[in-house]
Design a protein around this motif. Structure first.
Motif, PDB file in Angstrom:
ATOM      1  N   ALA A  78      -8.049 -29.344  13.728  1.00  9.66           N
ATOM      2  CA  ALA A  78      -7.493 -30.428  14.537  1.00  9.66           C
ATOM      3  C   ALA A  78      -7.449 -30.030  16.013  1.00  9.66           C
ATOM      4  O   ALA A  78      -7.476 -28.835  16.350  1.00  9.66           O
ATOM      5  CB  ALA A  78      -6.090 -30.772  14.037  1.00  9.66           C
ATOM      6  N   PRO A  79      -7.391 -31.006  16.917  1.00  5.49           N
ATOM      7  CA  PRO A  79      -7.367 -30.691  18.353  1.00  5.49           C
ATOM      8  C   PRO A  79      -6.250 -29.728  18.756  1.00  5.49           C
ATOM      9  O   PRO A  79      -6.409 -28.954  19.702  1.00  5.49           O
ATOM     10  CB  PRO A  79      -7.186 -32.063  19.010  1.00  5.49           C
ATOM     11  N   ASP A  80      -5.136 -29.762  18.029  1.00 10.68           N
ATOM     12  CA  ASP A  80      -4.013 -28.884  18.366  1.00 10.68           C
ATOM     13  C   ASP A  80      -3.942 -27.655  17.452  1.00 10.68           C
ATOM     14  O   ASP A  80      -2.915 -26.970  17.396  1.00 10.68           O
ATOM     15  CB  ASP A  80      -2.697 -29.653  18.291  1.00 10.68           C
ATOM     16  N   ALA A  81      -5.034 -27.351  16.754  1.00  5.34           N
ATOM     17  CA  ALA A  81      -5.021 -26.288  15.744  1.00  5.34           C
ATOM     18  C   ALA A  81      -4.608 -24.932  16.309  1.00  5.34           C
ATOM     19  O   ALA A  81      -3.995 -24.121  15.617  1.00  5.34           O
ATOM     20  CB  ALA A  81      -6.393 -26.177  15.077  1.00  5.34           C
ATOM     21  N   TRP A  82      -4.958 -24.659  17.575  1.00  8.09           N
ATOM     22  CA  TRP A  82      -4.694 -23.345  18.144  1.00  8.09           C
ATOM     23  C   TRP A  82      -3.524 -23.342  19.107  1.00  8.09           C
ATOM     24  O   TRP A  82      -3.255 -22.317  19.743  1.00  8.09           O
ATOM     25  CB  TRP A  82      -5.952 -22.821  18.840  1.00  8.09           C
ATOM     26  N   ASP A  83      -2.807 -24.460  19.181  1.00 12.40           N
ATOM     27  CA  ASP A  83      -1.621 -24.498  20.036  1.00 12.40           C
ATOM     28  C   ASP A  83      -0.532 -23.618  19.423  1.00 12.40           C
ATOM     29  O   ASP A  83       0.000 -23.918  18.350  1.00 12.40           O
ATOM     30  CB  ASP A  83      -1.100 -25.931  20.194  1.00 12.40           C
ATOM     31  N   GLY A  84      -0.204 -22.534  20.069  1.00  7.70           N
ATOM     32  CA  GLY A  84       0.816 -21.623  19.558  1.00  7.70           C
ATOM     33  C   GLY A  84       0.394 -20.878  18.311  1.00  7.70           C
ATOM     34  O   GLY A  84       1.243 -20.335  17.594  1.00  7.70           O
ATOM     35  N   CYS A  85      -0.894 -20.821  18.047  1.00  9.78           N
ATOM     36  CA  CYS A  85      -1.400 -20.170  16.838  1.00  9.78           C
ATOM     37  C   CYS A  85      -2.513 -19.212  17.212  1.00  9.78           C
ATOM     38  O   CYS A  85      -3.433 -19.575  17.949  1.00  9.78           O
ATOM     39  CB  CYS A  85      -1.912 -21.234  15.853  1.00  9.78           C
ATOM     40  N   ASP A  86      -2.457 -18.001  16.664  1.00 10.77           N
ATOM     41  CA  ASP A  86      -3.490 -16.996  16.921  1.00 10.77           C
ATOM     42  C   ASP A  86      -4.449 -16.822  15.758  1.00 10.77           C
ATOM     43  O   ASP A  86      -5.562 -16.320  15.942  1.00 10.77           O
ATOM     44  CB  ASP A  86      -2.839 -15.638  17.212  1.00 10.77           C
ATOM     45  N   ALA A  87      -4.011 -17.196  14.560  1.00 12.04           N
ATOM     46  CA  ALA A  87      -4.845 -16.970  13.380  1.00 12.04           C
ATOM     47  C   ALA A  87      -4.516 -17.975  12.291  1.00 12.04           C
ATOM     48  O   ALA A  87      -3.367 -18.376  12.111  1.00 12.04           O
ATOM     49  CB  ALA A  87      -4.644 -15.549  12.850  1.00 12.04           C
ATOM     50  N   TRP A  88      -5.543 -18.361  11.548  1.00 17.03           N
ATOM     51  CA  TRP A  88      -5.406 -19.175  10.346  1.00 17.03           C
ATOM     52  C   TRP A  88      -5.848 -18.343   9.152  1.00 17.03           C
ATOM     53  O   TRP A  88      -6.850 -17.627   9.211  1.00 17.03           O
ATOM     54  CB  TRP A  88      -6.260 -20.432  10.441  1.00 17.03           C
ATOM     55  N   TYR A  89      -5.095 -18.474   8.063  1.00 17.42           N
ATOM     56  CA  TYR A  89      -5.339 -17.649   6.884  1.00 17.42           C
ATOM     57  C   TYR A  89      -5.338 -18.530   5.645  1.00 17.42           C
ATOM     58  O   TYR A  89      -4.381 -19.268   5.389  1.00 17.42           O
ATOM     59  CB  TYR A  89      -4.251 -16.580   6.781  1.00 17.42           C
ATOM     60  N   GLY A  90      -6.428 -18.478   4.860  1.00 13.04           N
ATOM     61  CA  GLY A  90      -6.526 -19.241   3.622  1.00 13.04           C
ATOM     62  C   GLY A  90      -6.498 -18.324   2.423  1.00 13.04           C
ATOM     63  O   GLY A  90      -7.498 -17.660   2.126  1.00 13.04           O
ATOM     64  N   PRO A  91      -5.380 -18.239   1.714  1.00 16.18           N
ATOM     65  CA  PRO A  91      -5.283 -17.321   0.573  1.00 16.18           C
ATOM     66  C   PRO A  91      -6.035 -17.830  -0.651  1.00 16.18           C
ATOM     67  O   PRO A  91      -6.076 -19.029  -0.930  1.00 16.18           O
ATOM     68  CB  PRO A  91      -3.772 -17.265   0.302  1.00 16.18           C
ATOM     69  N   ALA A  92      -6.635 -16.907  -1.388  1.00 14.58           N
ATOM     70  CA  ALA A  92      -7.302 -17.230  -2.644  1.00 14.58           C
ATOM     71  C   ALA A  92      -6.382 -16.879  -3.807  1.00 14.58           C
ATOM     72  O   ALA A  92      -5.550 -15.972  -3.720  1.00 14.58           O
ATOM     73  CB  ALA A  92      -8.615 -16.463  -2.767  1.00 14.58           C
ATOM     74  N   ALA A  93      -6.551 -17.602  -4.902  1.00 12.43           N
ATOM     75  CA  ALA A  93      -5.672 -17.424  -6.053  1.00 12.43           C
ATOM     76  C   ALA A  93      -5.798 -16.042  -6.683  1.00 12.43           C
ATOM     77  O   ALA A  93      -4.866 -15.568  -7.331  1.00 12.43           O
ATOM     78  CB  ALA A  93      -5.974 -18.500  -7.097  1.00 12.43           C
ATOM     79  N   ASP A  94      -6.940 -15.382  -6.466  1.00 11.54           N
ATOM     80  CA  ASP A  94      -7.143 -14.058  -7.074  1.00 11.54           C
ATOM     81  C   ASP A  94      -6.621 -12.918  -6.210  1.00 11.54           C
ATOM     82  O   ASP A  94      -6.827 -11.748  -6.525  1.00 11.54           O
ATOM     83  CB  ASP A  94      -8.614 -13.836  -7.388  1.00 11.54           C
ATOM     84  N   GLY A  95      -5.959 -13.254  -5.111  1.00 12.15           N
ATOM     85  CA  GLY A  95      -5.405 -12.221  -4.241  1.00 12.15           C
ATOM     86  C   GLY A  95      -6.234 -11.941  -3.005  1.00 12.15           C
ATOM     87  O   GLY A  95      -5.808 -11.175  -2.136  1.00 12.15           O
ATOM     88  N   GLY A  96      -7.405 -12.555  -2.905  1.00  8.35           N
ATOM     89  CA  GLY A  96      -8.225 -12.400  -1.707  1.00  8.35           C
ATOM     90  C   GLY A  96      -7.931 -13.490  -0.690  1.00  8.35           C
ATOM     91  O   GLY A  96      -6.827 -14.013  -0.625  1.00  8.35           O
ATOM     92  N   PHE A  97      -8.939 -13.836   0.098  1.00  4.57           N
ATOM     93  CA  PHE A  97      -8.777 -14.967   1.014  1.00  4.57           C
ATOM     94  C   PHE A  97     -10.100 -15.709   1.112  1.00  4.57           C
ATOM     95  O   PHE A  97     -11.177 -15.121   0.997  1.00  4.57           O
ATOM     96  CB  PHE A  97      -8.290 -14.512   2.403  1.00  4.57           C
ATOM     97  N   TRP A  98     -10.004 -17.023   1.306  1.00  5.19           N
ATOM     98  CA  TRP A  98     -11.201 -17.850   1.375  1.00  5.19           C
ATOM     99  C   TRP A  98     -11.493 -18.326   2.794  1.00  5.19           C
ATOM    100  O   TRP A  98     -12.599 -18.822   3.068  1.00  5.19           O
ATOM    101  CB  TRP A  98     -11.087 -19.058   0.438  1.00  5.19           C
ATOM    102  N   ALA A  99     -10.544 -18.181   3.689  1.00 10.00           N
ATOM    103  CA  ALA A  99     -10.754 -18.595   5.077  1.00 10.00           C
ATOM    104  C   ALA A  99      -9.985 -17.662   5.996  1.00 10.00           C
ATOM    105  O   ALA A  99      -8.889 -17.178   5.652  1.00 10.00           O
ATOM    106  CB  ALA A  99     -10.286 -20.038   5.305  1.00 10.00           C
TER     107      ALA A  99
END
Length: 212
Positions: free
Chosen positions: A110-131
């Motif tokens: 989104a246009p405001d995705a990085w407002d006040g945000c340094d990182a996005w994290y997408g957790p995977a159900a198996d304990g890893g991450f998908w994003a």
């Protein structure tokens, strides 16, 4: 937008699907998953789309992507090298979540995705991450994280927090790793309106083939 992927070659991808599937069938599911992922990425707002690929591109690659080879080393090194290609906010996803939708990923786009945000994290159900998204793509934030382990995601997220980054989370998603995963994800993909999921169709075709 970075998509990190392997060429869907039998015997080299989705080996945990064999058995019950043959290497050819597992590669077919991998190709369908990758095609769905790239088709989605092609429709998302991004100033640059890069496929970070181990292998060669096929007819599953849509227009609008740069293709760069994966670096050598472990997965942490390859992800780090992918972020090193970027000079602004970057979001990396893999090829193993064909159930991914624009709505699930939109908070990081989104246009405001990085407002006040340094990182996005997408957790995977198996304990890893998908994003993984980084406002400032620093390869050292990934390099050295143990990959393909139950603690991978937790270690990666802790690395971000320990670096002083403000982290926002995306929904938990399941990766296509096992036959059980494939069945569950195909059911999700097939339940959506439009019927455009290559993964759901590929899985249904395998079920039909097995029933003959």
């Amino acid at each position: 937008m970075l998509v990190i992927a392997k060429e869907p070659v039998p015997g080299r991808v989705k080996t945990r699907l064999t058995p019950p599937y043959t290497p050819r069938q597992a590669a077919g599911l991998a190709e369908a998953s990758l095609a769905d992922t790239l088709a989605l990425a092609a429709r998302l707002p991004a100033r640059r789309r890069v496929l970070v690929l181990a292998g060669r591109a096929g007819d599953w690659l849509p227009d609008g992507f740069e293709v760069v080879p994966q670096s050598g080393g472990g997965l942490d090194e390859r992800i780090a090298a992918a972020f090193a290609l970027c000079d602004g906010p970057a979001l990396l996803i893999g090829m193993d979540t064909p159930q991914l939708t624009r709505e699930l990923l939109w908070p990081a786009l989104a246009p405001d995705a990085w407002d006040g945000c340094d990182a996005w994290y997408g957790p995977a159900a198996d304990g890893g991450f998908w994003a993984l998204g980084l406002a400032v793509p620093d390869p050292e934030l990934v390099r050295g994280v143990p990959m393909s382990a139950p603690e991978t995601g937790a270690v990666q997220r802790r690395r971000l927090v320990d670096a002083g980054l403000s982290v926002r989370d995306l929904p938990v998603l399941r990766d296509v790793d096992t036959a059980e995963d494939a069945a569950a994800i195909a059911a999700v993909c097939g339940s959506r309106a439009g019927g455009a999921s290559r993964f759901a169709k590929a899985f249904a075709d395998l079920r039909t083939e097995a029933a003959r």
